[in-house]
Each structure stands twice: as C-alpha cells, then as structure tokens.
Design a protein around this motif. Structure first.
Motif, PDB file in Angstrom:
ATOM      1  N   SER A 130       8.649  62.074 -66.700  1.00  0.00           N
ATOM      2  CA  SER A 130       8.014  62.131 -67.270  1.00  0.00           C
ATOM      3  C   SER A 130       6.045  61.216 -67.189  1.00  0.00           C
ATOM      4  O   SER A 130       6.982  60.100 -66.336  1.00  0.00           O
ATOM      5  CB  SER A 130       8.607  61.804 -68.641  1.00  0.00           C
ATOM      6  N   HIS A 131       4.840  61.341 -67.352  1.00  0.00           N
ATOM      7  CA  HIS A 131       4.328  61.471 -67.160  1.00  0.00           C
ATOM      8  C   HIS A 131       4.303  60.122 -68.347  1.00  0.00           C
ATOM      9  O   HIS A 131       3.750  58.891 -67.401  1.00  0.00           O
ATOM     10  CB  HIS A 131       3.334  62.368 -68.261  1.00  0.00           C
ATOM     11  N   ALA A 132       5.185  59.974 -69.075  1.00  0.00           N
ATOM     12  CA  ALA A 132       4.949  58.281 -69.899  1.00  0.00           C
ATOM     13  C   ALA A 132       5.656  57.593 -69.383  1.00  0.00           C
ATOM     14  O   ALA A 132       5.150  56.197 -69.648  1.00  0.00           O
ATOM     15  CB  ALA A 132       5.865  58.974 -71.657  1.00  0.00           C
ATOM     16  N   ARG A 133       6.803  57.782 -68.386  1.00  0.00           N
ATOM     17  CA  ARG A 133       7.161  56.874 -67.400  1.00  0.00           C
ATOM     18  C   ARG A 133       6.371  55.799 -66.658  1.00  0.00           C
ATOM     19  O   ARG A 133       6.006  54.671 -66.307  1.00  0.00           O
ATOM     20  CB  ARG A 133       8.689  56.722 -66.926  1.00  0.00           C
ATOM     21  N   MET A 134       5.419  56.596 -66.048  1.00  0.00           N
ATOM     22  CA  MET A 134       4.425  57.058 -65.309  1.00  0.00           C
ATOM     23  C   MET A 134       3.426  56.150 -65.943  1.00  0.00           C
ATOM     24  O   MET A 134       2.690  54.905 -64.750  1.00  0.00           O
ATOM     25  CB  MET A 134       3.952  57.579 -64.741  1.00  0.00           C
ATOM     26  N   LEU A 135       2.927  55.849 -67.353  1.00  0.00           N
ATOM     27  CA  LEU A 135       2.080  54.867 -67.223  1.00  0.00           C
ATOM     28  C   LEU A 135       2.482  54.099 -68.468  1.00  0.00           C
ATOM     29  O   LEU A 135       1.418  52.630 -69.208  1.00  0.00           O
ATOM     30  CB  LEU A 135       1.993  55.843 -68.574  1.00  0.00           C
ATOM     31  N   GLN A 136       3.429  53.282 -68.135  1.00  0.00           N
ATOM     32  CA  GLN A 136       3.983  51.960 -68.356  1.00  0.00           C
ATOM     33  C   GLN A 136       4.550  51.137 -67.162  1.00  0.00           C
ATOM     34  O   GLN A 136       4.277  51.613 -66.005  1.00  0.00           O
ATOM     35  CB  GLN A 136       5.886  52.725 -69.075  1.00  0.00           C
ATOM     36  N   PRO A 137       3.660  49.870 -67.790  1.00  0.00           N
ATOM     37  CA  PRO A 137       3.490  48.737 -67.173  1.00  0.00           C
ATOM     38  C   PRO A 137       4.675  48.276 -66.319  1.00  0.00           C
ATOM     39  O   PRO A 137       4.519  48.135 -64.505  1.00  0.00           O
ATOM     40  CB  PRO A 137       3.111  47.537 -67.509  1.00  0.00           C
ATOM     41  N   TYR A 294      -7.522  68.433 -65.321  1.00  0.00           N
ATOM     42  CA  TYR A 294      -8.011  69.905 -64.638  1.00  0.00           C
ATOM     43  C   TYR A 294      -9.099  69.748 -63.647  1.00  0.00           C
ATOM     44  O   TYR A 294      -8.980  70.446 -63.097  1.00  0.00           O
ATOM     45  CB  TYR A 294      -8.324  71.099 -65.665  1.00  0.00           C
ATOM     46  N   TYR A 295     -10.209  69.169 -64.175  1.00  0.00           N
ATOM     47  CA  TYR A 295     -11.171  68.862 -63.290  1.00  0.00           C
ATOM     48  C   TYR A 295     -10.853  68.542 -61.640  1.00  0.00           C
ATOM     49  O   TYR A 295     -11.290  68.526 -61.210  1.00  0.00           O
ATOM     50  CB  TYR A 295     -12.248  68.576 -63.915  1.00  0.00           C
ATOM     51  N   MET A 296      -9.994  67.249 -61.918  1.00  0.00           N
ATOM     52  CA  MET A 296     -10.314  66.415 -61.028  1.00  0.00           C
ATOM     53  C   MET A 296      -8.678  66.873 -60.436  1.00  0.00           C
ATOM     54  O   MET A 296      -8.879  66.723 -59.048  1.00  0.00           O
ATOM     55  CB  MET A 296      -9.101  64.816 -62.213  1.00  0.00           C
ATOM     56  N   VAL A 297      -7.650  67.458 -61.167  1.00  0.00           N
ATOM     57  CA  VAL A 297      -7.015  68.158 -59.833  1.00  0.00           C
ATOM     58  C   VAL A 297      -7.344  69.327 -59.326  1.00  0.00           C
ATOM     59  O   VAL A 297      -7.131  69.272 -57.076  1.00  0.00           O
ATOM     60  CB  VAL A 297      -5.714  68.411 -60.904  1.00  0.00           C
ATOM     61  N   PHE A 298      -8.466  70.194 -59.653  1.00  0.00           N
ATOM     62  CA  PHE A 298      -8.808  71.030 -58.915  1.00  0.00           C
ATOM     63  C   PHE A 298      -9.973  71.185 -58.015  1.00  0.00           C
ATOM     64  O   PHE A 298      -9.738  71.389 -57.214  1.00  0.00           O
ATOM     65  CB  PHE A 298      -9.342  72.111 -59.925  1.00  0.00           C
ATOM     66  N   PHE A 299      -9.965  69.905 -58.402  1.00  0.00           N
ATOM     67  CA  PHE A 299     -11.511  69.265 -57.096  1.00  0.00           C
ATOM     68  C   PHE A 299     -10.080  69.127 -55.819  1.00  0.00           C
ATOM     69  O   PHE A 299     -10.638  68.933 -54.553  1.00  0.00           O
ATOM     70  CB  PHE A 299     -12.256  68.149 -57.377  1.00  0.00           C
ATOM     71  N   CYS A 300      -9.707  67.897 -56.270  1.00  0.00           N
ATOM     72  CA  CYS A 300      -9.027  67.777 -54.781  1.00  0.00           C
ATOM     73  C   CYS A 300      -7.678  68.548 -54.736  1.00  0.00           C
ATOM     74  O   CYS A 300      -7.802  69.083 -53.293  1.00  0.00           O
ATOM     75  CB  CYS A 300      -7.370  66.555 -55.312  1.00  0.00           C
ATOM     76  N   CYS A 301      -7.372  69.887 -54.879  1.00  0.00           N
ATOM     77  CA  CYS A 301      -7.228  71.153 -54.551  1.00  0.00           C
ATOM     78  C   CYS A 301      -8.236  71.640 -54.071  1.00  0.00           C
ATOM     79  O   CYS A 301      -7.584  72.627 -52.698  1.00  0.00           O
ATOM     80  CB  CYS A 301      -7.182  72.066 -55.756  1.00  0.00           C
ATOM     81  N   TRP A 352      -8.365  61.199 -69.256  1.00  0.00           N
ATOM     82  CA  TRP A 352      -9.034  60.920 -67.176  1.00  0.00           C
ATOM     83  C   TRP A 352      -8.284  59.235 -66.904  1.00  0.00           C
ATOM     84  O   TRP A 352      -8.101  59.391 -65.496  1.00  0.00           O
ATOM     85  CB  TRP A 352     -10.607  60.891 -66.601  1.00  0.00           C
ATOM     86  N   LYS A 353      -8.746  58.249 -67.499  1.00  0.00           N
ATOM     87  CA  LYS A 353      -8.179  56.986 -67.690  1.00  0.00           C
ATOM     88  C   LYS A 353      -6.912  56.965 -67.247  1.00  0.00           C
ATOM     89  O   LYS A 353      -5.505  56.605 -66.305  1.00  0.00           O
ATOM     90  CB  LYS A 353      -8.495  56.104 -68.484  1.00  0.00           C
ATOM     91  N   ASP A 354      -5.907  58.299 -67.427  1.00  0.00           N
ATOM     92  CA  ASP A 354      -4.534  58.040 -67.540  1.00  0.00           C
ATOM     93  C   ASP A 354      -4.618  58.694 -65.946  1.00  0.00           C
ATOM     94  O   ASP A 354      -3.135  58.653 -65.346  1.00  0.00           O
ATOM     95  CB  ASP A 354      -3.694  59.220 -68.674  1.00  0.00           C
ATOM     96  N   VAL A 355      -5.127  59.680 -66.053  1.00  0.00           N
ATOM     97  CA  VAL A 355      -5.065  60.118 -63.986  1.00  0.00           C
ATOM     98  C   VAL A 355      -4.934  59.355 -63.202  1.00  0.00           C
ATOM     99  O   VAL A 355      -4.250  58.951 -62.293  1.00  0.00           O
ATOM    100  CB  VAL A 355      -5.946  61.967 -64.323  1.00  0.00           C
ATOM    101  N   ILE A 356      -5.994  58.449 -63.975  1.00  0.00           N
ATOM    102  CA  ILE A 356      -6.291  57.440 -62.983  1.00  0.00           C
ATOM    103  C   ILE A 356      -5.204  56.560 -62.604  1.00  0.00           C
ATOM    104  O   ILE A 356      -4.957  55.740 -61.326  1.00  0.00           O
ATOM    105  CB  ILE A 356      -7.633  56.571 -62.795  1.00  0.00           C
ATOM    106  N   GLN A 357      -4.910  56.592 -63.713  1.00  0.00           N
ATOM    107  CA  GLN A 357      -3.314  55.125 -63.764  1.00  0.00           C
ATOM    108  C   GLN A 357      -2.227  55.732 -62.904  1.00  0.00           C
ATOM    109  O   GLN A 357      -2.140  55.034 -62.861  1.00  0.00           O
ATOM    110  CB  GLN A 357      -3.157  55.046 -64.783  1.00  0.00           C
ATOM    111  N   ILE A 358      -2.271  57.292 -62.826  1.00  0.00           N
ATOM    112  CA  ILE A 358      -1.014  57.213 -62.534  1.00  0.00           C
ATOM    113  C   ILE A 358      -1.636  57.781 -61.458  1.00  0.00           C
ATOM    114  O   ILE A 358      -0.338  57.118 -60.341  1.00  0.00           O
ATOM    115  CB  ILE A 358      -0.471  58.806 -62.964  1.00  0.00           C
ATOM    116  N   TRP A 359      -2.275  58.251 -60.905  1.00  0.00           N
ATOM    117  CA  TRP A 359      -3.067  58.055 -58.966  1.00  0.00           C
ATOM    118  C   TRP A 359      -2.928  56.987 -58.889  1.00  0.00           C
ATOM    119  O   TRP A 359      -2.491  56.542 -56.530  1.00  0.00           O
ATOM    120  CB  TRP A 359      -3.819  58.963 -59.089  1.00  0.00           C
ATOM    121  N   SER A 360      -3.169  55.828 -59.589  1.00  0.00           N
ATOM    122  CA  SER A 360      -3.064  54.344 -58.941  1.00  0.00           C
ATOM    123  C   SER A 360      -1.867  53.752 -58.258  1.00  0.00           C
ATOM    124  O   SER A 360      -1.920  52.106 -57.734  1.00  0.00           O
ATOM    125  CB  SER A 360      -3.879  53.511 -59.387  1.00  0.00           C
TER     126      SER A 360
END
Length: 402
Positions: A130-137, A294-301, A352-360
């Motif tokens: 899940s996304h929730a686990r990826m957002l945990q420190p 959506y915008y961040m993912v589709f730009f990468c696509c 969008w901060k969660d998106v950056i955090q997951i990729w980071s």
C-alpha cells in the motif's frame, strides 16, 4: 469544463462524497468520437482518411432518440468501455456481426470470472502493498535492493516485497493494476452479454467477443516496449486520445465541404509527434482528474514512450543477429515492466508531496535513468529519430477488429 468542475469539487470541496465523475468521463469519450465523426463527414477528402477513421464517418446526423440511446446506454456507463455511434447504430439494427449470439454467454461468464479473480487478488494484496506503508519513515530503513545471499532464505514474496524498497515498487505496481483489471473485465462482461462486444475476426472471419476490450492483461504483463504497454492499457481511452487528440494535432486541418469554403489546400502544418505526444498525455491527465499524481505520472509516461521509440530505433536492428531474439524480447519485457511500475506507483495520490516522497524512497532512480537516456539519445542518437515532415504518413494504427 463540466468534468473539470466535477473533479475540482470532489477533490477540494467534498472529498467524503462518492466520486461520480466516471459516467462523465465515459460520456466525454463518446461525444468526442461522435463530434469528430460528424466533422470528418463534412470534409472533401473522406477517402484520404486513415481506415480506422473512415469506418466511423457520420455523414448525416442520427435521430434524437438514437443519439440519446447511444449516450446513455447503461452497460459500461460507470467505468466504460465507451464505444462509437456507428457501432451502436449497427448494434440496434442487428447488423452483422451483432446478430450472432453463439458463444456470447460463455464469453461473458469467462470475463466475469477473470474480473472476480482480479478483485479478490486486489483485496488480498492491497493491505500488504500500500501507499500508506511507503509514506512511513520506517520504510526508508529497509534495504534499497536485494541482498542476494538472503534472497533464497525465504520463499515468502510478501516478506521480500516488504523488506526491499525497489522490489516493493514492482509488487505495488502489480497490485494497483489488479483493481483496474477487475472493474474493466466485469464491465466488459456486461457488454458481451448485451451483444455489443461482438466482432468478426479479421484473420479467419470467426465471431469473437473482444470489440470493446479495454485491457489486455497478457499484453500489459508481457509488453516488450512502452508502446505495447500503453496500447494494451485502457485501450478505448487510448483509441479516443489517438484519434481525437494526437491525430488532430499532427495533421493539417482538412478542407470543409460547405458553400464558400476555401478549396485550396491548407498551408498549416501539424505539430511534431513529440509535441503531440506530450499534449495528448496532458489531455489524458485533465480527463482523469486534478490530482497532482496524474500530471506527474503522465508526464513521465510521455518521456518513457519517447525513450522507447528511440531505443527500438537504435537496437531493434540487432534483434536476431548480435542479440538473440529471446534475450532481446525478455529484456524488453523486464525493462518495460520495471519502468512503468516505478512510474505508476504513486498514481492516484492527492498530494504532490506524497508523490515526491514515494519516488524519493528509491532516490528518484527511475528519473535519473530517464534523464540519462534522453541526454544519450539527444546528443548521440540514431539518425532515424528525426521528426517526420508534415504531409508524410500519419503514425496512426488501424483497428482491424471492426
């Protein structure tokens, strides 16, 4: 504008209410097909249109009742897939192949079972990946990749996925796709039961039930390049974007059949394929909603599809000669799945901060690779990657299952 208003209202005003934008999204696709079919019917050069578009031309407006029936046909109303007016008109008039019922019920049951299995798989896997686990420190404390000597000490894939960050990206990608498989296959089942999914195979002329197939699971999981992955995912929406957005951007406007119209060939030229590609993904993002992911993912696509074309142009000539064909195909499948799993992992997140955090959590490794590939092909790429001049063949795929 109405769909954009609905997306904004659900995201910023009343997030607790059910998301009712699905029917609007399907209606936009139907109306997009319909409007361009009417428009193409007013041109003087119908015979010069690509075969896929020529088959859908409407030269006279239909009766109001038929049009409303097309817009509000119940099967596929919520999640699609959408269809074109020409197909609907042939369906209600029981024209071949819509007058054949043999095998329809078995095909519908088969699709329903595939959808049910996919939904069950999602319900089992989603609590684990899940996304929730990826957002945990604590997630950052896990190893980046395999410690190879410990890989064979466990047979639990779930344990491995939770322990290694980059592998977690791959498994959450598969998990997120299963919910779409379930919804789309169940909806395809209802359309098959109604008969609207019936088609004639272009190869052996047999009756098949895949006219409105919205996703090819094998095509996704075994895609050997980004083009094949995109072509197998949300296929009807991809068809709408290709015909109603991409094709219209890369070709000059046609001459209209109306009194007083200028008969001269238009001097305007279409946009380059790369510009049209980014514009198409932008329209796709707006259609999906207003979430930052959506915008961040589709730009990468969009970048991935460009890289895929460049890599294929550079290396495909070596398939079967320097590079063994099985190795080339296996490498293509591996790279395609790894890159899209990385790109699509934060799909659907609101912030969008969660998106950056997951990729980071994996150090933006996918973005660095994409940037390096773009630089490599830009400054040392193949000469065959030059942009086509306006007036050359339009790279639009002809559908052969109609």
């Amino acid at each position: 504008m109405r769909i954009l208003e609905s997306h904004l209202e659900h995201q910023w005003i009343d997030q607790s209410s059910p998301d009712n934008t699905g029917p609007f999204m399907m209606l936009i696709i139907k109306l997009g097909f319909y409007i361009w079919s009417i428009h193409d019917g007013t041109t003087e050069s119908i015979d010069q249109l690509p075969g896929e578009i020529k088959q859908s031309v409407i030269q006279s407006p239909p009766p109001l009742l038929n049009f409303l029936g097309f817009c509000f046909f119940f099967n596929g109303w919520v999640v699609g897939p959408a269809f074109e007016y020409v197909e609907y008109e042939q369906f209600i008039n029981l024209m071949p192949p819509f007058n054949y019922t043999r095998g329809r019920y078995f095909a519908a049951a088969k699709l329903f079972v595939v959808g049910l299995i996919s939904i069950i798989a999602y319900l089992i896997l989603d609590p684990i990946f899940s996304h929730a686990r990826m957002l945990q420190p604590e997630f950052l404390q896990e190893p980046f990749w395999f410690r190879y000597f410990t890989l064979f000490k466990t047979i639990r894939i779930a344990h491995l996925g939770q322990k290694y960050r980059l592998l977690y990206f791959q498994l959450i990608g598969v998990t997120q796709r299963t919910k779409f498989y379930g919804a789309w296959k169940a909806s395809e089942s209802s359309l098959t039961l109604s008969g609207l999914n019936t088609a004639e195979s272009p190869i052996d002329k047999k009756i098949v039930h895949n006219r409105l197939e919205n996703v090819s699971i094998s095509g996704i999981e075994l895609a050997s390049c980004p083009r094949d992955f995109v072509a197998s995912w949300n296929k009807i929406t991809a068809k709408w974007l290709r015909r109603c957005v991409y094709y219209r951007l890369i070709t000059p406007p046609p001459t209209q059949k109306r009194a007083g119209a200028d008969k001269r060939e238009s001097s305007k030229r279409g946009f380059s394929p790369n510009v049209a590609n980014f514009a198409t993904f932008l329209i796709s993002s707006i259609w999906h909603g207003t979430k930052a992911s959506y915008y961040m993912v589709f730009f990468c696509c969009a970048i991935l599809t460009i890289i895929g074309k460049q890599m294929r142009s550079a290396f495909h000539k070596y398939r079967g000669t320097i590079i063994p064909a099985p190795l080339y195909d296996a490498a293509g499948v591996f790279l395609t799945l790894v890159s899209f799993n990385y790109t699509f992992t934060p799909f659907g997140l609101l912030n969008w901060k969660d998106v950056i955090q997951i990729w980071s959590t994996v150090g933006f490794v996918g973005h660095y690779v994409m940037f390096a590939m773009i630089v490599a092909f830009t400054f040392g790429g193949s000469k065959s990657n030059k942009v086509r001049k306006a007036g050359t063949e339009v790279p639009i795929r002809v559908e052969k299952n109609d």
